[in-house]
Design an enzyme around this catalytic site. Structure first.
Site, PDB file in Angstrom:
ATOM      1  N   ASP A  44       0.853  -1.192   0.000  1.00  0.00           N
ATOM      2  CA  ASP A  44       0.000   0.000   0.000  1.00  0.00           C
ATOM      3  C   ASP A  44       0.886   1.238   0.000  1.00  0.00           C
ATOM      4  O   ASP A  44       1.620   1.483   0.958  1.00  0.00           O
ATOM      5  CB  ASP A  44      -0.888  -0.036   1.262  1.00  0.00           C
ATOM      6  N   ASP A  62      -2.907   2.547  -6.078  1.00  0.00           N
ATOM      7  CA  ASP A  62      -1.886   2.599  -5.029  1.00  0.00           C
ATOM      8  C   ASP A  62      -1.816   1.333  -4.198  1.00  0.00           C
ATOM      9  O   ASP A  62      -1.315   1.368  -3.076  1.00  0.00           O
ATOM     10  CB  ASP A  62      -2.133   3.811  -4.128  1.00  0.00           C
ATOM     11  N   GLU A  63      -2.306   0.226  -4.725  1.00  0.00           N
ATOM     12  CA  GLU A  63      -2.295  -1.011  -3.951  1.00  0.00           C
ATOM     13  C   GLU A  63      -2.036  -2.203  -4.852  1.00  0.00           C
ATOM     14  O   GLU A  63      -2.434  -2.204  -6.021  1.00  0.00           O
ATOM     15  CB  GLU A  63      -3.672  -1.270  -3.311  1.00  0.00           C
TER      16      GLU A  63
END
Length: 355
Positions: free
Chosen positions: A11, A109-110
């Site tokens: 993350d 974003d992960e």
DNA sequence: TCTGGGGTCCTAGGACCC
DNA sequence: TCTGGGGTCCTAGGACCC
């Protein structure tokens, strides 16, 4: 230590803000808010993210920019720049794929990582180092037996840390926490659960699945208990996601009342969606129209098309027909058009007969 | 604190058919 | 006709997530 399969959740920390600070290093240490076109006096625009310095003023993502401005008149406001985030994200994911692991991208974003190793912490540290070396971005890494555990673990790892949450440590870590700490239980469901007497993860884990099913449905009810027991999906899917549908919507800074105006916007949205579908090479089988009236009453209408199509005129005509089913007596603050795609494994109709 | 935009999945209820 | 019972398709809305 023995070698086995692990799920890691990577993350990126404060992703949008971090990308912006790389482009504007002079803003480091200042309260920065990113959102909309970057004009904090615009109504109906909210923050996409806020730096830690801005958060100290009580600013958070989702907050109207005008409120943020009131709370911190000295904050710097920046417009969102999706292509820049897209590019940064792609570099991060490419970096992760250089490792001998399976990578499932989960948004900008992960990512979930499937790995076989005897030392997941060491792997996590190497991932962090590589991502930082390549992009100057930091990330937190959660380690678990499944995606649910790894996802929650990365929350504990923030910022820039590594945390392991497995079935062995689940109960001691999670049992006393409120049910909305689970990934998939939000505020509404947590309140309904609390009304039924389930306040903590431990209480939900001990619930009768049939009782939960009676209140939340046959799939969701038992699923909530499953989450409370720390279970979850453990398969990492590396094949690209096939979108189910697509949509475009606009919130207007000033309400629309003129029917011709409304119709014009529906035309624009429908054309836009049809063009997106064409570029993605997808056929459309269903069209929906969303109308949000002031103050905040949202209604949708949809219809299935007689046959899958890519024709913009057909999509636009369908959207207008659906719009005609609304009562447009009240001022309109949002219009949206969305479509469902036909899925590759479920061809729309007939099979060609053999010769 | 007057509340974005883009997604996914589930549920309930009605229509329709046998 | 006082009406059964299952299956499928479709629509509207809700909840959640990033």
């Amino acid at each position: 230590m023995s070698t086995r399969d692990w799920i890691l959740h990577v993350d990126l920390d404060q992703f949008i803000a971090a990308v912006e600070l790389l482009r504007h290093p002079e803003l480091r240490g200042k309260p920065v808010v990113v959102g909309g076109s970057g004009d904090p006096t615009q109504p109906r625009t909210v923050a996409a993210t806020a730096t830690y310095e801005a958060r100290e003023h009580g600013i958070h993502s989702g907050m109207p920019l005008r409120t943020a401005l009131r709370r911190c008149p000295d904050a710097v406001f920046l417009p969102t720049d999706p292509p820049a985030y897209e590019a940064a994200s792609a570099r991060v994911m490419a970096t992760l794929r250089e490792f001998p692991v399976r990578v499932e991208v989960w948004g900008w974003d992960e990512a979930f990582i499937g790995a076989t190793t005897d030392d997941p912490e060491a792997l996590a540290a190497r991932l962090q180092q590589a991502v930082h070396a390549r992009t100057r971005l930091t990330c937190s890494v959660g380690i678990g037996d499944n995606k649910h555990q790894a996802k929650l673990a990365s929350g504990y790892a923030k910022p820039a840390g590594i945390h392991r949450l497995t079935s062995d440590t689940w109960a001691q870590t999670m049992n006393a926490r409120p049910t909305d700490a689970l990934w998939g239980i939000g505020a509404r469901t947590a309140r309904k659960l609390a009304d039924l007497g389930y306040h903590t993860v431990a209480e939900l884990a001990a619930a009768d699945p049939a009782h939960l099913a009676a209140h939340f449905g046959p799939t969701n009810g038992p699923w909530y208990r499953y989450l409370a027991l720390g279970k979850g999906e453990a398969e990492v899917v590396t094949t690209p996601w096939i979108a189910r549908g697509h949509s475009r919507e606009t919130t207007f800074q000033h309400d629309l009342t003129d029917p011709a105006d409304i119709a014009r916007h529906i035309t624009d949205l429908a054309r836009h969606v049809a063009q997106d579908a064409a570029e993605a090479g997808r056929e459309i089988i269903r069209v929906s129209v969303k109308v949000r009236f002031t103050p905040f009453l949202t209604r949708t209408r949809q219809s299935k098309l007689p046959a899958p199509t890519t024709d913009p005129a057909t999509i636009t005509r369908a959207a207008h027909a659906i719009l005609g089913r609304f009562d447009l007596n009240r001022p309109v603050r949002l219009l949206g058009v969305s479509v469902d795609y036909t899925m590759p494994d479920q061809p729309a109709e007939e099979v060609t007969p053999p010769d």
